[in-house]
Design a protein around this motif. Structure first.
Motif, PDB file in Angstrom:
ATOM      1  N   GLN A 125       0.606 -29.473 -10.840  1.00  0.00           N
ATOM      2  CA  GLN A 125       1.115 -30.595 -10.646  1.00  0.00           C
ATOM      3  C   GLN A 125       1.310 -31.195  -9.259  1.00  0.00           C
ATOM      4  O   GLN A 125       1.963 -32.352  -9.087  1.00  0.00           O
ATOM      5  N   THR A 126       1.254 -30.338  -8.310  1.00  0.00           N
ATOM      6  CA  THR A 126       1.457 -30.708  -6.887  1.00  0.00           C
ATOM      7  C   THR A 126       0.326 -31.583  -6.255  1.00  0.00           C
ATOM      8  O   THR A 126       0.175 -31.944  -5.138  1.00  0.00           O
ATOM      9  N   THR A 167      -1.813 -37.134 -11.299  1.00  0.00           N
ATOM     10  CA  THR A 167      -1.323 -35.707 -11.090  1.00  0.00           C
ATOM     11  C   THR A 167      -2.428 -34.803 -11.699  1.00  0.00           C
ATOM     12  O   THR A 167      -2.833 -35.213 -12.897  1.00  0.00           O
TER      13      THR A 167
END
Length: 168
Positions: A98-99, A93
């Motif tokens: 974070q996505t 990640t």
């Protein structure tokens, strides 16, 4: 005096460069005899893939023969001398996003080598894999058969999963 010092420095840099290059080129061949293609970093990227079953990202490369076949639309069958490579990283990640899934730990490098005579028993392709950054050979003839059994799923595309992408 300056000329002598300069000559010694140039000589030492040449020896150091040769030594580093020689060390990098001493990757042990796969257990089925396939040599590690040292020039793979100059090959064309032709695709990417993400495997959810083992959470890995893959950069897919083509040697010049395979790239010419892609450009000419002649990949079914692929011509002898084609080599496709995959560099595989564990998913990670992104620290600030974070996505986003980004490459993490380097897992292995693998290659498919097209030679219809030499690899007749495995559909005209030889398969090889080297583990980690140290490029330690993985498996042997049984590993090649393991690869082939999986690639039989895409027999209609000359045993190649990759769908080469075209850049806009």
């Amino acid at each position: 005096m300056f000329h002598s010092i300069r000559s010694v420095i140039v000589f030492l840099l040449t020896v150091l460069t040769y030594t580093v290059s020689a060390a990098d080129s001493k990757v042990v061949p796969s257990k089925n005899g396939i040599a590690f293609p040292e020039d793979y970093k100059q090959w064309s990227p032709i695709g990417v893939s993400h495997r959810t079953d083992n959470e890995t990202l893959r950069l897919i490369l083509a040697n010049p023969i395979a790239k010419r076949a892609i450009d000419a639309g002649k990949t079914n069958p692929w011509p002898n001398g084609s080599i496709l490579g995959k560099i595989v990283w564990k998913d990670s990640t992104h620290q600030y996003w974070q996505t986003a899934t980004v490459p993490g730990k380097m897992i292995h490098t693998e290659f498919m080598v097209k030679d219809t005579k030499k690899y007749k028993k495995t559909g005209g392709w030889g398969y090889a894999r080297w583990l980690g950054k140290n490029k330690n050979p993985y498996g042997g003839v049984s590993a090649e058969k393991e690869c082939y059994q999986c690639h039989l799923k895409v027999k209609n595309t000359d045993l190649v999963f990759t769908r080469p992408v075209t850049l806009p």
